[in-house]
Design an enzyme around this catalytic site. Structure first.
Site, PDB file in Angstrom:
ATOM      1  N   THR A 138      -4.188  14.435   4.339  1.00  0.00           N
ATOM      2  CA  THR A 138      -3.497  15.092   5.448  1.00  0.00           C
ATOM      3  C   THR A 138      -3.277  16.460   5.263  1.00  0.00           C
ATOM      4  O   THR A 138      -3.537  16.920   4.232  1.00  0.00           O
ATOM      5  CB  THR A 138      -2.000  14.267   5.549  1.00  0.00           C
ATOM      6  OG1 THR A 138      -1.078  15.374   6.272  1.00  0.00           O
ATOM      7  CG2 THR A 138      -1.390  14.369   3.996  1.00  0.00           C
ATOM      8  N   ASP A 139      -3.197  17.068   6.460  1.00  0.00           N
ATOM      9  CA  ASP A 139      -2.890  18.584   6.433  1.00  0.00           C
ATOM     10  C   ASP A 139      -1.465  18.958   5.782  1.00  0.00           C
ATOM     11  O   ASP A 139      -1.176  20.169   5.553  1.00  0.00           O
ATOM     12  CB  ASP A 139      -2.945  19.271   7.908  1.00  0.00           C
ATOM     13  CG  ASP A 139      -1.624  18.491   8.802  1.00  0.00           C
ATOM     14  OD1 ASP A 139      -1.119  17.639   8.593  1.00  0.00           O
ATOM     15  OD2 ASP A 139      -1.810  19.162   9.901  1.00  0.00           O
ATOM     16  N   GLU A 140      -0.669  17.936   5.476  1.00  0.00           N
ATOM     17  CA  GLU A 140       0.754  18.136   5.060  1.00  0.00           C
ATOM     18  C   GLU A 140       0.678  18.616   3.599  1.00  0.00           C
ATOM     19  O   GLU A 140       1.577  19.320   3.107  1.00  0.00           O
ATOM     20  CB  GLU A 140       1.556  16.959   5.234  1.00  0.00           C
ATOM     21  CG  GLU A 140       1.581  16.558   6.948  1.00  0.00           C
ATOM     22  CD  GLU A 140       2.706  15.534   6.969  1.00  0.00           C
ATOM     23  OE1 GLU A 140       3.845  15.381   6.220  1.00  0.00           O
ATOM     24  OE2 GLU A 140       2.630  14.780   7.945  1.00  0.00           O
ATOM     25  N   TYR A 163       6.270  12.591   0.330  1.00  0.00           N
ATOM     26  CA  TYR A 163       5.102  12.033   0.858  1.00  0.00           C
ATOM     27  C   TYR A 163       3.905  12.802   0.676  1.00  0.00           C
ATOM     28  O   TYR A 163       2.745  12.562   0.150  1.00  0.00           O
ATOM     29  CB  TYR A 163       5.076  11.913   2.180  1.00  0.00           C
ATOM     30  CG  TYR A 163       3.940  11.517   3.080  1.00  0.00           C
ATOM     31  CD1 TYR A 163       3.075  10.637   3.044  1.00  0.00           C
ATOM     32  CD2 TYR A 163       3.441  12.620   4.004  1.00  0.00           C
ATOM     33  CE1 TYR A 163       2.030  10.456   3.646  1.00  0.00           C
ATOM     34  CE2 TYR A 163       2.201  12.256   4.853  1.00  0.00           C
ATOM     35  CZ  TYR A 163       1.370  11.277   4.573  1.00  0.00           C
ATOM     36  OH  TYR A 163       0.349  11.428   5.258  1.00  0.00           O
ATOM     37  N   LYS A 167       0.444  12.756  -1.694  1.00  0.00           N
ATOM     38  CA  LYS A 167      -1.026  12.857  -0.923  1.00  0.00           C
ATOM     39  C   LYS A 167      -1.781  13.851  -1.585  1.00  0.00           C
ATOM     40  O   LYS A 167      -2.742  13.893  -2.061  1.00  0.00           O
ATOM     41  CB  LYS A 167      -1.001  13.096   0.320  1.00  0.00           C
ATOM     42  CG  LYS A 167      -0.556  11.835   1.232  1.00  0.00           C
ATOM     43  CD  LYS A 167      -1.287  10.840   1.237  1.00  0.00           C
ATOM     44  CE  LYS A 167      -2.652  10.734   1.860  1.00  0.00           C
ATOM     45  NZ  LYS A 167      -3.328   9.404   1.873  1.00  0.00           N
TER      46      LYS A 167
HETATM   47  P1  NAD Z   1      -0.038   3.198   8.227  1.00  0.00           P
HETATM   48  O1  NAD Z   1       1.601   3.372   7.428  1.00  0.00           O
HETATM   49  O2  NAD Z   1       0.124   2.862   9.785  1.00  0.00           O
HETATM   50  O3  NAD Z   1      -0.812   2.440   7.461  1.00  0.00           O
HETATM   51  C1  NAD Z   1      -0.656   2.009   6.291  1.00  0.00           C
HETATM   52  C2  NAD Z   1      -1.608   0.762   5.717  1.00  0.00           C
HETATM   53  O4  NAD Z   1      -1.649   0.957   4.238  1.00  0.00           O
HETATM   54  C3  NAD Z   1      -0.785  -0.292   6.271  1.00  0.00           C
HETATM   55  O5  NAD Z   1      -1.675  -1.361   6.705  1.00  0.00           O
HETATM   56  C4  NAD Z   1      -0.142  -1.053   4.975  1.00  0.00           C
HETATM   57  O6  NAD Z   1      -0.223  -2.373   4.658  1.00  0.00           O
HETATM   58  C5  NAD Z   1      -1.362  -0.327   3.680  1.00  0.00           C
HETATM   59  N1  NAD Z   1      -0.869  -0.467   2.451  1.00  0.00           N
HETATM   60  C6  NAD Z   1       0.463   0.297   2.111  1.00  0.00           C
HETATM   61  N2  NAD Z   1       0.468   0.250   0.783  1.00  0.00           N
HETATM   62  C7  NAD Z   1      -0.626  -0.423   0.352  1.00  0.00           C
HETATM   63  C8  NAD Z   1      -1.166  -0.817  -1.103  1.00  0.00           C
HETATM   64  N3  NAD Z   1      -0.516  -0.596  -2.266  1.00  0.00           N
HETATM   65  N4  NAD Z   1      -2.228  -1.687  -1.005  1.00  0.00           N
HETATM   66  C9  NAD Z   1      -2.737  -2.046   0.030  1.00  0.00           C
HETATM   67  N5  NAD Z   1      -2.630  -1.611   1.443  1.00  0.00           N
HETATM   68  C10 NAD Z   1      -1.428  -0.786   1.470  1.00  0.00           C
HETATM   69  O7  NAD Z   1      -0.585   4.716   7.864  1.00  0.00           O
HETATM   70  P2  NAD Z   1      -1.566   5.623   8.791  1.00  0.00           P
HETATM   71  O8  NAD Z   1      -0.745   6.559   9.857  1.00  0.00           O
HETATM   72  O9  NAD Z   1      -2.482   4.743   9.389  1.00  0.00           O
HETATM   73  O10 NAD Z   1      -2.179   6.402   7.830  1.00  0.00           O
HETATM   74  C11 NAD Z   1      -3.423   6.028   7.131  1.00  0.00           C
HETATM   75  C12 NAD Z   1      -3.871   7.096   6.102  1.00  0.00           C
HETATM   76  O11 NAD Z   1      -4.053   8.404   6.993  1.00  0.00           O
HETATM   77  C13 NAD Z   1      -2.801   7.519   5.142  1.00  0.00           C
HETATM   78  O12 NAD Z   1      -3.446   7.687   3.894  1.00  0.00           O
HETATM   79  C14 NAD Z   1      -2.072   8.778   5.576  1.00  0.00           C
HETATM   80  O13 NAD Z   1      -1.785   9.649   4.601  1.00  0.00           O
HETATM   81  C15 NAD Z   1      -3.424   9.619   6.211  1.00  0.00           C
HETATM   82  N6  NAD Z   1      -2.997  10.143   7.386  1.00  0.00           N
HETATM   83  C16 NAD Z   1      -2.469   9.713   8.431  1.00  0.00           C
HETATM   84  C17 NAD Z   1      -1.917  10.709   9.401  1.00  0.00           C
HETATM   85  C18 NAD Z   1      -0.929  10.333  10.786  1.00  0.00           C
HETATM   86  O14 NAD Z   1      -0.777  11.173  11.793  1.00  0.00           O
HETATM   87  N7  NAD Z   1      -0.744   9.075  10.739  1.00  0.00           N
HETATM   88  C19 NAD Z   1      -2.483  12.100   9.441  1.00  0.00           C
HETATM   89  C20 NAD Z   1      -3.425  12.480   8.548  1.00  0.00           C
HETATM   90  C21 NAD Z   1      -3.769  11.556   7.428  1.00  0.00           C
HETATM   91  P1  TYD Z   2       6.485  12.095  12.016  1.00  0.00           P
HETATM   92  O1  TYD Z   2       5.781  11.305  13.331  1.00  0.00           O
HETATM   93  O2  TYD Z   2       7.374  11.484  11.263  1.00  0.00           O
HETATM   94  O3  TYD Z   2       5.129  12.898  11.533  1.00  0.00           O
HETATM   95  P2  TYD Z   2       5.242  13.994  10.483  1.00  0.00           P
HETATM   96  O4  TYD Z   2       6.610  14.158   9.799  1.00  0.00           O
HETATM   97  O5  TYD Z   2       4.361  13.417   9.343  1.00  0.00           O
HETATM   98  O6  TYD Z   2       4.629  15.086  10.851  1.00  0.00           O
HETATM   99  O7  TYD Z   2       7.247  13.564  12.766  1.00  0.00           O
HETATM  100  C1  TYD Z   2       6.573  14.321  13.576  1.00  0.00           C
HETATM  101  C2  TYD Z   2       7.629  15.448  13.985  1.00  0.00           C
HETATM  102  O8  TYD Z   2       8.743  14.706  14.917  1.00  0.00           O
HETATM  103  C3  TYD Z   2       8.142  15.995  12.882  1.00  0.00           C
HETATM  104  O9  TYD Z   2       8.527  17.485  12.927  1.00  0.00           O
HETATM  105  C4  TYD Z   2       9.730  15.440  12.676  1.00  0.00           C
HETATM  106  C5  TYD Z   2       9.966  15.068  14.164  1.00  0.00           C
HETATM  107  N1  TYD Z   2      10.742  13.840  14.607  1.00  0.00           N
HETATM  108  C6  TYD Z   2      11.822  13.901  15.129  1.00  0.00           C
HETATM  109  O10 TYD Z   2      12.388  14.873  15.707  1.00  0.00           O
HETATM  110  N2  TYD Z   2      12.519  12.547  15.564  1.00  0.00           N
HETATM  111  C7  TYD Z   2      12.106  11.511  15.022  1.00  0.00           C
HETATM  112  O11 TYD Z   2      12.927  10.549  15.245  1.00  0.00           O
HETATM  113  C8  TYD Z   2      11.098  11.454  14.200  1.00  0.00           C
HETATM  114  C9  TYD Z   2      10.350  10.286  13.649  1.00  0.00           C
HETATM  115  C10 TYD Z   2      10.144  12.628  14.199  1.00  0.00           C
END
Ligand code: NAD
Ligand code: TYD
Length: 356
Positions: A138-140, A163, A167
């Site tokens: 992630t970019d975070e 988090y 990562k």
């Molecule tokens: P999500 O929380 O929707 O899904 C995570 C999945 O991992 C779930 O299906 C969960 O059951 C499974 N999981 C959790 N712990 C586990 C374990 N110990 N063993 C096996 N499976 C397990 O997450 P997401 O939003 O789909 O993100 C997926 C990946 O992409 C993550 O690594 C996250 O850091 C990365 N990512 C997410 C975003 C975003 O905007 N959501 C952006 C950049 C990177």
């Molecule tokens: P989020 O979807 O949790 O992603 P991330 O924190 O990984 O970027 O949040 C996106 C942005 O929205 C973040 O600046 C936090 C804000 N946010 C709210 O203002 N209210 C909310 O209820 C949530 C879940 C997020």
């Protein structure tokens, strides 16, 4: 036929990736390994569950025996590691599980794949031809930007939340395996995703759900924090391209210059639902609540490397992607009802009662 071991494939991005890959290629087989935490949902995979090139295994990526068994049963060509605890707010109240899954789970997978892919007598680090371990990051991990500039692959890691720290730590282990053992890896660092199947703890589906259910819309602090939004399918395309063409050991940032302040997102959702579904919703529902601890102010990706080297570009502009996303949630209200019943209510009360 190439076999992908996809971890976390029942989550938001993972399930989109499984569907994308099986739809795009006839010569791809996918083993989806997921523990099915609160975020994992097999409903997401209805479209592919009877596909003969798809197999689901319920297992924890921290479980060394379970991971080794999969490598014994299958000739895995690629590992795509999505499995993670993914929500910043949960990491602030309960960091340990983030260390376990995101760090120890990744190291366990690295070890298992390294052992399975090792060729020769093990004295020299050499691996089966064509294999790769892709870490979905992630970019975070780069921390927070000021008003100008972008995250580049060379930007120093400076994570702030538990988090993003977990990562970043996983990324460093992946890099260590490349540097120490010449293990074939890539890391992708993507900005915020949105689209179908996203769990409503994240901003966009939470705001859609609350608007439709006439609940208040909790905006943290002043709501002027900026995220760089990418439609999930564009992320899936980037991962596919990096697996196929990414140079060994390289990091690729993924994002499409779609920066928007949070309040803009909330207004966009409100206006769409007001104009198309329910004229009674409106700005009166917005409630500015206590800010997130250590809240990163701005994320913004410089995607030049993946564009120049692999020809990736985002196909879905935000204005189209957000409409597609809202429409998906409107057409899949049963999905939302299922994931918000039970434990979600407790989570919501605990997380938001203290903020009001
Ligand atoms: P999500 O929380 O929707 O899904 C995570 C999945 O991992 C779930 O299906 C969960 O059951 C499974 N999981 C959790 N712990 C586990 C374990 N110990 N063993 C096996 N499976 C397990 O997450 P997401 O939003 O789909 O993100 C997926 C990946 O992409 C993550 O690594 C996250 O850091 C990365 N990512 C997410 C975003 C975003 O905007 N959501 C952006 C950049 C990177
Ligand atoms: P989020 O979807 O949790 O992603 P991330 O924190 O990984 O970027 O949040 C996106 C942005 O929205 C973040 O600046 C936090 C804000 N946010 C709210 O203002 N209210 C909310 O209820 C949530 C879940 C997020």
């Amino acid at each position: 036929m190439k076999t992908y071991l996809v971890t976390g494939g029942a989550g938001f991005i993972g399930s989109n990736f499984v569907i994308y890959m099986l739809g795009k290629y006839d010569d791809v087989r996918i083993i989806n390994v997921d523990k099915l935490t609160y975020a994992g949902n097999l409903e997401n995979l209805k479209l592919v569950e009877s596909n003969p090139r798809y197999r689901f295994v319920q297992a924890d990526i921290c479980d060394a025996q379970a991971m080794a068994r999969i490598f014994e049963e299958e000739t895995v060509d690629y590992v795509v590691n999505f499995a993670a605890e993914s929500h910043v707010d949960r990491s602030i109240s309960d960091p340990e599980v983030f260390v376990r899954t995101n760090v120890l789970g990744t190291v366990n997978l690295l070890n298992t794949a390294k052992k399975a892919w090792q060729t020769g007598d093990g004295k020299v680090d050499s691996y089966r031809e064509g294999v790769k371990f892709l870490q979905v990051s992630t970019d975070e991990v780069y921390g927070s930007l000021g008003e100008t500039g972008f995250f580049m692959e060379t930007t120093p890691l400076d994570p702030h939340s538990p988090y993003s720290s977990s990562k970043a730590s996983a990324d460093l282990f992946v890099k260590a395996y490349a540097d120490t053992y010449k293990f074939p890896v890539n890391i992708t660092r993507c900005s915020n995703n949105y689209g179908p199947f996203q769990f409503p703890e994240k901003l966009i589906p939470l705001m859609i759900n609350n608007t439709l259910s006439h609940k208040q819309l909790p905006v943290y602090g002043d709501g002027m924090q900026i995220r760089d939004w990418l439609y999930v399918e564009d992320h899936c395309k980037a991962i596919d391209m990096v697996i196929r063409g990414g140079r060994p050991g390289e990091v690729y940032n993924v994002g499409g210059h779609n920066e928007r302040p949070n309040v803009f997102i909330v207004h966009t959702i409100l206006e769409y639902i007001r104009d198309h579904v329910d004229a009674t919703v409106g700005e009166h529902m917005i409630q500015h609540v206590e800010d997130r601890k250590g809240h990163d102010r701005r994320y913004g990706i410089d995607p030049e490397k993946i564009k120049n080297e692999l020809g990736w570009y985002p196909e879905t502009p935000f204005e189209k992607g957000i409409v597609k996303t809202i429409e998906w949630y409107l057409a899949n209200r049963a999905w939302m009802e299922n994931v918000t019943s039970g434990d979600y209510q407790k989570y919501y009360e605990k997380m938001y009662a203290s903020r009001a």
